[in-house]
Motif scaffolding. Structure first.
Motif, mmCIF file in Angstrom:
data_model
loop_
_atom_site.group_PDB
_atom_site.id
_atom_site.type_symbol
_atom_site.label_atom_id
_atom_site.label_comp_id
_atom_site.label_asym_id
_atom_site.label_seq_id
_atom_site.Cartn_x
_atom_site.Cartn_y
_atom_site.Cartn_z
ATOM 1 N N LEU A 160 6.044 -0.543 1.962
ATOM 2 C CA LEU A 160 6.283 0.900 2.347
ATOM 3 C C LEU A 160 6.999 1.261 3.127
ATOM 4 O O LEU A 160 7.549 2.065 4.114
ATOM 5 C CB LEU A 160 4.998 1.433 3.552
ATOM 6 C CG LEU A 160 3.604 1.453 2.322
ATOM 7 C CD1 LEU A 160 2.084 1.657 2.948
ATOM 8 C CD2 LEU A 160 4.047 2.052 0.989
ATOM 9 N N LEU A 176 1.342 7.246 1.014
ATOM 10 C CA LEU A 176 0.856 5.783 1.433
ATOM 11 C C LEU A 176 0.938 5.315 2.838
ATOM 12 O O LEU A 176 0.012 5.751 4.065
ATOM 13 C CB LEU A 176 1.003 4.402 1.029
ATOM 14 C CG LEU A 176 0.514 4.590 -0.325
ATOM 15 C CD1 LEU A 176 0.662 3.870 -1.500
ATOM 16 C CD2 LEU A 176 -1.436 5.029 -0.502
ATOM 17 N N GLY A 177 2.268 5.420 3.178
ATOM 18 C CA GLY A 177 2.952 5.062 4.654
ATOM 19 C C GLY A 177 2.170 6.378 5.959
ATOM 20 O O GLY A 177 1.817 5.640 6.810
ATOM 21 N N ALA A 215 4.245 -7.341 -3.307
ATOM 22 C CA ALA A 215 2.549 -6.868 -3.319
ATOM 23 C C ALA A 215 2.593 -7.949 -4.233
ATOM 24 O O ALA A 215 1.835 -8.633 -4.018
ATOM 25 C CB ALA A 215 2.161 -5.495 -3.593
ATOM 26 N N LEU A 216 3.425 -7.730 -5.806
ATOM 27 C CA LEU A 216 2.647 -8.759 -6.789
ATOM 28 C C LEU A 216 3.097 -9.935 -6.454
ATOM 29 O O LEU A 216 2.596 -11.089 -7.072
ATOM 30 C CB LEU A 216 4.635 -8.172 -7.384
ATOM 31 C CG LEU A 216 4.709 -8.917 -8.848
ATOM 32 C CD1 LEU A 216 3.512 -9.085 -9.974
ATOM 33 C CD2 LEU A 216 5.741 -8.645 -9.630
ATOM 34 N N PHE A 226 -2.245 -8.390 -1.374
ATOM 35 C CA PHE A 226 -1.833 -7.473 -2.182
ATOM 36 C C PHE A 226 -1.072 -6.380 -1.235
ATOM 37 O O PHE A 226 -0.384 -5.813 -1.113
ATOM 38 C CB PHE A 226 -2.790 -7.172 -3.009
ATOM 39 C CG PHE A 226 -2.442 -5.668 -3.828
ATOM 40 C CD1 PHE A 226 -1.276 -5.570 -4.813
ATOM 41 C CD2 PHE A 226 -3.013 -4.225 -3.010
ATOM 42 C CE1 PHE A 226 -1.146 -4.064 -5.445
ATOM 43 C CE2 PHE A 226 -2.926 -3.411 -4.004
ATOM 44 C CZ PHE A 226 -1.769 -3.286 -4.759
ATOM 45 N N ILE A 231 5.717 7.460 -3.234
ATOM 46 C CA ILE A 231 4.595 6.971 -2.788
ATOM 47 C C ILE A 231 4.312 6.680 -1.603
ATOM 48 O O ILE A 231 2.845 6.362 -0.845
ATOM 49 C CB ILE A 231 4.005 6.076 -4.066
ATOM 50 C CG1 ILE A 231 3.882 6.868 -5.524
ATOM 51 C CG2 ILE A 231 3.129 5.299 -3.839
ATOM 52 C CD1 ILE A 231 4.047 5.780 -6.945
ATOM 53 N N ALA A 232 5.497 5.609 -1.998
ATOM 54 C CA ALA A 232 5.807 5.348 -0.779
ATOM 55 C C ALA A 232 5.368 5.521 0.826
ATOM 56 O O ALA A 232 4.964 5.285 2.021
ATOM 57 C CB ALA A 232 6.372 4.826 -0.249
ATOM 58 N N GLN A 259 8.425 6.602 -6.495
ATOM 59 C CA GLN A 259 8.210 5.280 -5.520
ATOM 60 C C GLN A 259 8.831 6.046 -4.239
ATOM 61 O O GLN A 259 7.529 5.626 -2.949
ATOM 62 C CB GLN A 259 9.462 4.609 -5.634
ATOM 63 C CG GLN A 259 9.293 3.032 -7.138
ATOM 64 C CD GLN A 259 10.329 2.550 -7.094
ATOM 65 O OE1 GLN A 259 11.159 1.841 -6.989
ATOM 66 N NE2 GLN A 259 9.616 0.862 -7.129
ATOM 67 N N SER A 262 0.664 -3.453 -9.048
ATOM 68 C CA SER A 262 2.478 -4.070 -8.851
ATOM 69 C C SER A 262 3.527 -3.920 -9.253
ATOM 70 O O SER A 262 4.204 -3.250 -9.139
ATOM 71 C CB SER A 262 2.086 -5.405 -8.051
ATOM 72 O OG SER A 262 1.287 -5.721 -6.895
ATOM 73 N N PRO A 299 10.794 1.137 0.201
ATOM 74 C CA PRO A 299 10.020 1.612 -0.673
ATOM 75 C C PRO A 299 11.151 1.275 -2.089
ATOM 76 O O PRO A 299 10.759 1.970 -3.411
ATOM 77 C CB PRO A 299 9.920 3.097 -0.244
ATOM 78 C CG PRO A 299 10.121 3.840 0.240
ATOM 79 C CD PRO A 299 10.803 2.542 1.306
ATOM 80 N N PHE A 329 11.971 -1.033 -3.735
ATOM 81 C CA PHE A 329 11.372 -2.265 -4.892
ATOM 82 C C PHE A 329 9.656 -2.085 -4.554
ATOM 83 O O PHE A 329 9.097 -3.229 -3.837
ATOM 84 C CB PHE A 329 11.766 -3.666 -5.019
ATOM 85 C CG PHE A 329 13.395 -3.229 -5.888
ATOM 86 C CD1 PHE A 329 12.894 -3.796 -6.911
ATOM 87 C CD2 PHE A 329 14.627 -3.213 -5.034
ATOM 88 C CE1 PHE A 329 14.564 -3.964 -7.468
ATOM 89 C CE2 PHE A 329 15.836 -3.019 -5.515
ATOM 90 C CZ PHE A 329 15.471 -3.718 -6.705
ATOM 91 N N LEU A 330 9.533 -0.577 -4.610
ATOM 92 C CA LEU A 330 8.223 -0.237 -4.355
ATOM 93 C C LEU A 330 6.619 -1.671 -5.359
ATOM 94 O O LEU A 330 7.297 -1.113 -6.136
ATOM 95 C CB LEU A 330 7.746 0.860 -4.355
ATOM 96 C CG LEU A 330 5.919 0.682 -3.317
ATOM 97 C CD1 LEU A 330 6.406 1.117 -1.989
ATOM 98 C CD2 LEU A 330 6.307 2.718 -3.908
ATOM 99 N N GLY A 331 6.188 -2.180 -4.476
ATOM 100 C CA GLY A 331 5.181 -3.415 -5.483
ATOM 101 C C GLY A 331 6.103 -4.682 -6.183
ATOM 102 O O GLY A 331 5.422 -5.244 -6.065
ATOM 103 N N LEU A 332 7.068 -5.303 -5.245
ATOM 104 C CA LEU A 332 7.697 -6.086 -4.910
ATOM 105 C C LEU A 332 6.938 -7.429 -4.389
ATOM 106 O O LEU A 332 6.487 -8.417 -4.914
ATOM 107 C CB LEU A 332 8.962 -6.289 -5.311
ATOM 108 C CG LEU A 332 9.832 -6.965 -5.417
ATOM 109 C CD1 LEU A 332 9.986 -8.353 -6.975
ATOM 110 C CD2 LEU A 332 10.980 -7.284 -5.407
ATOM 111 N N LEU A 334 3.880 -0.234 -10.301
ATOM 112 C CA LEU A 334 4.507 0.498 -8.730
ATOM 113 C C LEU A 334 6.459 0.209 -9.547
ATOM 114 O O LEU A 334 6.558 0.498 -8.858
ATOM 115 C CB LEU A 334 4.448 -0.223 -7.229
ATOM 116 C CG LEU A 334 2.668 0.851 -6.382
ATOM 117 C CD1 LEU A 334 1.719 -0.738 -5.445
ATOM 118 C CD2 LEU A 334 2.913 2.175 -6.862
ATOM 119 N N LEU A 335 6.491 -0.586 -9.334
ATOM 120 C CA LEU A 335 8.150 -1.247 -9.858
ATOM 121 C C LEU A 335 8.696 -0.465 -10.691
ATOM 122 O O LEU A 335 9.549 -0.403 -10.588
ATOM 123 C CB LEU A 335 7.684 -2.686 -9.657
ATOM 124 C CG LEU A 335 8.023 -3.665 -8.911
ATOM 125 C CD1 LEU A 335 7.614 -5.295 -9.270
ATOM 126 C CD2 LEU A 335 9.730 -3.995 -8.490
#
Lengths: 288, 169
Positions: free
Chosen positions: B63, A40-41, B73-74, B55, A36-37, A33, A22, B66, B68-71, A25-26
């Motif tokens: 998704l 994946l999406g 999930a974290l 996650f 990637i989104a 980003q 995570s 995006p 803040f991709l990962g926020l 990715l952030l």
């Protein structure tokens, strides 16, 4: 040893890995980003989106189908009344010695493309000489006239539409009978050659006049939206809005030929079955 | 409960959040179904499953936005780990306790989210917490307690079956 350590602290290891991914990715930049989104999406959501879209289309089609059945039933009732009037009229025309009236025979065709050239507003249709389609045949939609075929190959055709600068259509004011030439001038659709003294008003419906022999008489074209005298005072400047939304066409009808106004010429056996069902539906609805 | 069922729950939460939840908003406040699903799955599968579920659900949410991709999930990984670690101590079949767990999970989730989102601007964090998170926590608790009561019985049944007396039969 590492395996036993991971096994003993498995939940924490999983958490650390999840947090690390995570965090990574952030940390990547905004453009990446989004890439990637998107990647994946597309992988994860595409099948679901296709499923949802399919279901929505199915619901929409069912609703549209029900609505169309109702429209067909109503139209059929209206048609039966008109047929009675037609027969009376034909009989009177025969007595007076007029030529027999003709009726356009339509071929439905999907719009598969549109020209991006502003000088030549064209639609690409999924029909061609294989479907007995030829150059100069008129093209219409549910609302009215769209244009005419300019080029035809085996399975495709290019239709020039009303807003194309090269197209001219002889039209008649349905209220007053005034005739003019409809053409596109600098983005506006104008009824040309209308004398300043002619009777044309805002709101008048225009139909094809049948003069020139390309377009059959009586196809709805549009409505007059503005009338003013030209600078020289000799002609009227008549602005017209077409009935058909020329920008959003998905299906059109090519007027292949004109036939005598008889059911046997206009409708196939399957069409007549549908008409029969619609008549029964309408009669049933009328009974209630 | 198989991974397939867990995946279905996670997916259903994401799908409903995107489709149904916008229609049941009250004054701009909506329940957090992905969070409820994370807590539910953490209670069913423990800290490892909870972390993975958090996650996956968080990434699924990221998704769709995006920036803040990962926020998500974290933050949801942390919530899943926390809820899964506390499942033996806190019985969510008890409605008030389930409500407390959900409220805590929502507030911790939003606090962590806002800390990263606002780049540690405490004034904005507290403004966001009071203006949005607390009402959303109330709404999430109301909806989540009901969902946990409905689906949480599976956990009790699993626990009961795992007892030696049941295992011998």
């Amino acid at each position: 040893m590492l395996r036993s350590l991971v096994g003993r602290h498995r939940p924490r290891v999983v958490l650390v890995v999840a947090v690390a991914i995570s965090g990574t990715l952030l940390a990547v930049d905004g453009g990446s980003q989004i890439d990637i989104a998107r990647a994946l999406g597309a992988t994860l959501y595409a099948p679901v989106q296709a499923l949802v879209q399919g279901a929505e289309e199915m619901v929409q089609l069912r609703r549209e189908n029900r609505q169309l059945r109702r429209v067909v039933a109503t139209l059929n009732l209206e048609r039966m009344r008109l047929l009675q009037l037609r027969d009376e009229r034909l009989q009177m025309q025969r007595l007076a010695g007029f030529a027999a009236e003709r009726f356009p025979l339509l071929l439905p065709s999907e719009v598969v493309g549109r020209s991006t050239d502003p000088m030549q507003d064209m639609l690409q249709l999924a029909c061609g000489t294989d479907d007995s389609v030829r150059v100069d045949m008129p093209v219409a939609a549910y609302g009215g006239l769209v244009g005419r075929l300019r080029q035809v190959t085996g399975d495709h055709a290019l239709a020039e539409i009303l807003t194309s600068p090269g197209l001219a259509v002889s039209c008649r004011d349905q209220r007053s009978g005034v005739i003019g030439i409809l053409r596109s001038t600098r983005g506006d659709l104008l009824l040309d050659r209308v004398d300043a003294v002619e009777d044309v008003l805002v709101g008048d419906p225009l139909v094809t006049s049948g003069l020139g022999g390309v377009y059959p008489r009586g196809i709805p074209v549009g409505v007059v939206t503005r009338v003013e005298n030209s600078l020289d005072g000799l002609f009227k400047r008549v602005e017209v809005r077409p009935y058909v939304d020329l920008g959003g066409l998905q299906e059109v009808f090519v007027v292949r030929r004109q036939v005598t106004w008889e059911d046997t010429a206009l409708y196939s056996a399957e069409d007549r079955d549908i008409l029969g069902t619609a008549t029964r539906t309408a009669a049933h609805a009328g009974g209630h | 409960m198989t991974w397939l069922v867990s995946a279905c729950i996670a997916f259903a939460a994401l799908a409903l959040q995107a489709t149904l939840v916008p229609h049941v908003r009250i004054a701009g406040i909506s329940p957090d179904l992905p969070l409820i699903a994370t807590v539910l799955l953490a209670y069913r599968r423990g800290p490892t499953g909870g972390t993975l579920a958090g996650f996956a659900i968080g990434l699924g949410q990221d998704l769709t936005n995006p920036a803040f991709l990962g926020l998500n999930a974290l933050v949801k990984s942390l919530v899943g780990f926390g809820a899964g670690s506390g499942r033996d101590a806190l019985d969510v079949s008890n409605a008030p306790l389930a409500a407390a767990v959900l409220a805590t999970a929502k507030l911790v989730h939003d606090l962590a989210y806002l800390l990263v989102f606002t780049h540690l601007s405490l004034s904005e964090v507290f403004a966001g917490l009071f203006a949005h998170s607390v009402p959303a926590a109330v709404y999430t608790v109301v909806v989540g307690t009901w969902i946990l009561a409905l689906l949480g019985s599976g956990r009790r049944r699993e626990s009961a079956l795992a007892r030696p007396g049941y295992a011998r039969r």
